[in-house]
Design a protein around this motif. Structure first.
Motif, PDB file in Angstrom:
ATOM      1  N   LEU A 112       0.839  -1.188   0.000  1.00 19.30           N
ATOM      2  CA  LEU A 112       0.000   0.000   0.000  1.00 19.30           C
ATOM      3  C   LEU A 112       0.880   1.246   0.000  1.00 19.30           C
ATOM      4  N   ARG A 113       0.490   2.222  -0.749  1.00 16.44           N
ATOM      5  CA  ARG A 113       1.173   3.513  -0.669  1.00 16.44           C
ATOM      6  C   ARG A 113       0.581   4.273   0.500  1.00 16.44           C
ATOM      7  N   ASP A 114       1.421   4.705   1.405  1.00 15.62           N
ATOM      8  CA  ASP A 114       0.956   5.426   2.587  1.00 15.62           C
ATOM      9  C   ASP A 114       0.621   6.863   2.194  1.00 15.62           C
ATOM     10  N   PRO A 115      -0.652   7.270   2.273  1.00 17.97           N
ATOM     11  CA  PRO A 115      -1.028   8.611   1.812  1.00 17.97           C
ATOM     12  C   PRO A 115      -0.846   9.701   2.860  1.00 17.97           C
ATOM     13  N   ARG A 116      -0.409   9.344   4.065  1.00 24.07           N
ATOM     14  CA  ARG A 116      -0.261  10.364   5.107  1.00 24.07           C
ATOM     15  C   ARG A 116       0.825  11.374   4.725  1.00 24.07           C
ATOM     16  N   PRO A 117       0.581  12.630   4.933  1.00 22.31           N
ATOM     17  CA  PRO A 117       1.616  13.636   4.634  1.00 22.31           C
ATOM     18  C   PRO A 117       2.876  13.424   5.457  1.00 22.31           C
ATOM     19  N   THR A 118       2.720  12.833   6.650  1.00 19.86           N
ATOM     20  CA  THR A 118       3.874  12.637   7.535  1.00 19.86           C
ATOM     21  C   THR A 118       4.479  11.247   7.386  1.00 19.86           C
ATOM     22  N   ALA A 119       4.082  10.504   6.342  1.00 21.89           N
ATOM     23  CA  ALA A 119       4.598   9.143   6.167  1.00 21.89           C
ATOM     24  C   ALA A 119       6.100   9.171   5.959  1.00 21.89           C
ATOM     25  N   ASN A 120       6.744   8.022   6.245  1.00 19.52           N
ATOM     26  CA  ASN A 120       8.195   7.929   6.132  1.00 19.52           C
ATOM     27  C   ASN A 120       8.680   8.377   4.763  1.00 19.52           C
ATOM     28  N   ALA A 121       9.710   9.199   4.762  1.00 20.30           N
ATOM     29  CA  ALA A 121      10.374   9.536   3.508  1.00 20.30           C
ATOM     30  C   ALA A 121      11.155   8.324   3.041  1.00 20.30           C
ATOM     31  N   ALA A 122      11.591   8.345   1.785  1.00 22.41           N
ATOM     32  CA  ALA A 122      12.352   7.211   1.253  1.00 22.41           C
ATOM     33  C   ALA A 122      13.606   6.991   2.088  1.00 22.41           C
ATOM     34  N   VAL A 123      13.766   5.754   2.538  1.00 25.80           N
ATOM     35  CA  VAL A 123      14.915   5.388   3.360  1.00 25.80           C
ATOM     36  C   VAL A 123      15.704   4.333   2.607  1.00 25.80           C
ATOM     37  N   PRO A 124      17.052   4.429   2.555  1.00 25.33           N
ATOM     38  CA  PRO A 124      17.823   3.398   1.869  1.00 25.33           C
ATOM     39  C   PRO A 124      17.488   2.007   2.397  1.00 25.33           C
ATOM     40  N   ALA A 125      17.347   1.036   1.489  1.00 27.01           N
ATOM     41  CA  ALA A 125      16.907  -0.308   1.878  1.00 27.01           C
ATOM     42  C   ALA A 125      17.813  -0.933   2.922  1.00 27.01           C
ATOM     43  N   HIS A 126      19.109  -0.639   2.852  1.00 21.00           N
ATOM     44  CA  HIS A 126      20.035  -1.295   3.767  1.00 21.00           C
ATOM     45  C   HIS A 126      19.991  -0.700   5.176  1.00 21.00           C
ATOM     46  N   THR A 127      19.191   0.353   5.363  1.00 25.28           N
ATOM     47  CA  THR A 127      19.095   0.943   6.705  1.00 25.28           C
ATOM     48  C   THR A 127      17.674   0.985   7.237  1.00 25.28           C
ATOM     49  N   VAL A 128      16.680   0.485   6.458  1.00 21.69           N
ATOM     50  CA  VAL A 128      15.285   0.700   6.808  1.00 21.69           C
ATOM     51  C   VAL A 128      14.891   0.040   8.128  1.00 21.69           C
TER      52      VAL A 128
END
Length: 463
Positions: free
Chosen positions: A64-80
C-alpha cells in the motif's frame, strides 16, 4: 598450447579438400559453443527477469502507498530496519455483501527494536475515544471505516480506499499515544483463517475456558462456541473465534487473547522454520498475497530480506505484551461503551512499551489468597511483595489448603519465574497454567498465590 600444435600438425597431413572440410567443422563447433553459451545466458536473464516480474507482481499486490503527509520519507533499503520502528496491526471486518461496510475490529501496535532483538505488542481497545480527523471525538474503530469511505476527501483523488482507512487509524493512534506509526499491516478475517491454516495451525495454551453463546456469524446470525482450557492446536476458524469473541468475557480479555494468537503465529513460523521450506513458503506467500496489505517496503528485496532475518532471530521470550487496561491506565470517563483514558497514564504505558521485555515483570498483577487459618496473613504477604516491586491486588480468602500454589492465569512467564524464585517455591507448586484444583481466576489477577498450611512465615516479613 599443445592442443593447438597437435591440430596444426594434423591439418598439415590432410589434403587440401580435407583441410577445408576440417576447418568448416571447427567453425561449426565454435558457432555451436557460442550459441549454447548465449542461450544459457539468455535463459538465465529470462529466469531472473521473470522471477523479478513475478516477485514484483506479488509484492505490488500487497504493498500500500501510505497517503499520510507525515509518512516515512524514502529510506535506503540497507538501513530501513536498523532503528526502532512501529507497525500498526489491523484486523479488518470486511463482509462480502457490504451491508455493514468495512471496519477495523482489532488494533495492535508492534514496537520493534531490531538492534536488541525484541518486540513490544500494545493492544488498543476498540471502544477507546480519540480525536479522529473529519469526525471529531469518536471510538477509534470508527477511523478505518471513515477513512475507507472518504479516501479522496482526506488524502486526494485516486487514493486507495484500504490505504486511506489504514492511514486514518494510524493518525488516530499517533494522536492517542503521542508515538509515530511508521508502517501499517492489515488482514481481513477470511484471510486470517487461511493464513493460520497455511502454517498448519497454532499451538495455544488456553489459560481459562471460553464460553460465548452469541458469537456473530458471517450471515449476521449467532452461534454458541466453547473453547476448553489447556494446550491445544487451533485451526484458522478456531483461532478467529478465540481472538474475536467478546461476549464470554471482557473486551480487555479479548485483547489479551489476540496477543496470544499473534505470539503463537510468531512462534510457529520461527520454531518450524517455515520460511526456509520452499513448499510451505510458496503456499504461505500466496495466502499473504491474497490476505495482507501493508505499507512495509516488502517490494524491496533488500528490505524484505532484513525483515525476514529479523523475524527469524527474535526469540519468542523477547516479545512483551501490553494493553491499555484500567489496571494500567485510569479511566477518566465511561459514557455507555465509550472509554476516555488518562493521558498521563497513557504516556507512562508507552514508556514501558518502548522499554521492552525488561518492563514486563511490572505488568503482572499478583493476588494473594489465604487458605490458612491465620487471619490477615494474605494482607501481610501482599505488603511484603509490594516492597520488592510486585504489583498486587487486594488480598482475599479461599478454601483451606494444605499446600501452597503459585498459579499463572494469563501467561506471564517472566513474572512467574521471578515470584517463584523470590518465594523459594519448588517447581511442583508452580503452575504456568491453572491445574484442575485451582480456584477460579479472581477478577483482574494475572498470578495468584494461594497460601496453604505449609507457607513460609518469612513471606509475611518486610524485606
Amino acid at each position: 598450447m599443445d592442443r593447438r600444435h597437435d591440430e596444426r600438425q594434423r591439418s598439415a597431413r590432410l589434403s587440401a579438400r580435407e583441410r577445408v572440410a576440417y576447418l568448416r567443422a571447427q567453425r561449426r563447433r565454435r558457432r555451436q559453443r557460442i550459441l549454447i553459451v548465449s542461450g544459457l545466458v539468455l535463459a538465465a536473464l529470462l529466469v531472473i527477469w521473470g522471477g523479478s516480474l513475478i516477485w514484483n507482481t506479488v509484492m505490488a499486490g500487497m504493498r500500500l502507498r501510505d497517503p499520510r503527509p507525515t509518512a516515512n520519507a524514502a529510506v535506503p533499503a540497507h538501513t530501513v530496519f536498523r532503528q526502532p520502528f512501529t507497525v500498526l496491526l489491523l484486523g479488518v471486518d470486511r463482509r462480502a455483501d457490504g451491508v455493514e461496510g468495512v471496519r477495523s475490529d482489532t488494533l495492535m501496535l508492534a514496537y520493534v527494536n531490531p538492534n536488541e532483538r525484541w518486540v513490544s505488542l500494545l493492544s488498543i481497545p476498540r471502544d477507546t475515544v480519540v480525536m479522529i480527523r473529519g469526525l471529531g471525538e469518536q471510538k477509534i474503530n470508527a477511523a478505518y471505516s471513515y477513512g475507507y469511505q472518504h479516501a479522496a476527501d482526506l488524502y486526494g483523488v485516486g487514493t486507495d480506499a484500504d490505504a486511506a482507512g489504514a492511514a486514518l487509524v494510524a493518525e488516530a493512534v499517533t494522536t492517542l499515544l503521542d508515538l509515530p506509526v511508521d508502517y501499517v499491516a492489515q488482514v481481513d478475517f477470511a484471510g486470517f483463517e487461511r493464513l493460520i491454516n497455511a502454517i498448519g495451525g497454532v499451538v495455544i495454551d488456553v489459560p481459562a475456558p471460553l464460553l460465548d453463546s452469541s458469537f456473530p456469524t458471517a450471515d449476521y446470525g449467532y452461534e454458541r462456541i466453547f473453547i476448553p482450557a489447556g494446550l491445544q492446536v487451533f485451526d484458522g476458524a478456531t483461532a478467529l473465534r478465540y481472538a474475536r469473541s467478546r461476549h464470554g468475557s471482557s473486551d480487555f480479555d479479548r485483547t489479551r487473547r489476540q496477543q496470544l494468537i499473534v505470539r503463537a503465529v510468531f512462534e510457529t513460523v520461527r520454531s518450524r522454520r517455515l520460511l526456509e521450506q520452499t513448499a510451505v513458503w510458496t503456499a504461505l506467500l500466496e495466502e499473504v498475497r491474497r490476505s495482507v496489505k501493508t505499507t512495509l517496503p516488502i517490494d524491496d528485496p533488500t528490505a524484505l530480506r532484513e525483515l525476514l532475518t529479523l523475524a527469524q532471530t527474535i526469540d519468542p521470550s523477547r516479545v512483551a505484551s501490553f494493553s491499555i487496561h484500567p489496571r494500567e491506565v485510569a479511566v477518566v470517563a465511561e459514557i455507555g461503551s465509550d472509554i476516555y483514558w488518562n493521558r498521563r497514564d497513557l504516556a507512562a504505558l508507552v514508556a514501558r512499551v518502548k522499554a521492552g521485555p525488561q518492563s514486563i515483570v511490572e505488568q503482572a498483577y499478583v493476588q494473594v489468597l489465604n487458605g490458612t487459618p491465620v487471619n490477615g496473613l494474605a494482607a501481610r504477604v501482599s505488603r511484603s511483595l509490594e516492597q520488592v516491586g510486585f504489583r498486587t491486588l487486594p488480598p482475599s480468602n479461599t478454601d483451606r489448603r494444605e499446600t501452597t500454589m503459585l498459579i499463572d492465569y494469563t501467561g506471564n512467564p517472566a513474572a512467574l519465574a521471578r515470584l517463584a524464585a523470590h518465594l523459594g517455591l519448588p517447581e511442583q507448586y508452580v503452575f504456568a497454567t491453572p491445574p484442575a484444583d485451582a480456584p477460579p481466576q479472581p477478577l483482574g489477577a494475572d498470578i495468584v498465590l494461594v497460601l496453604g498450611r505449609d507457607y513460609n512465615p518469612a513471606w509475611a516479613l518486610s524485606p
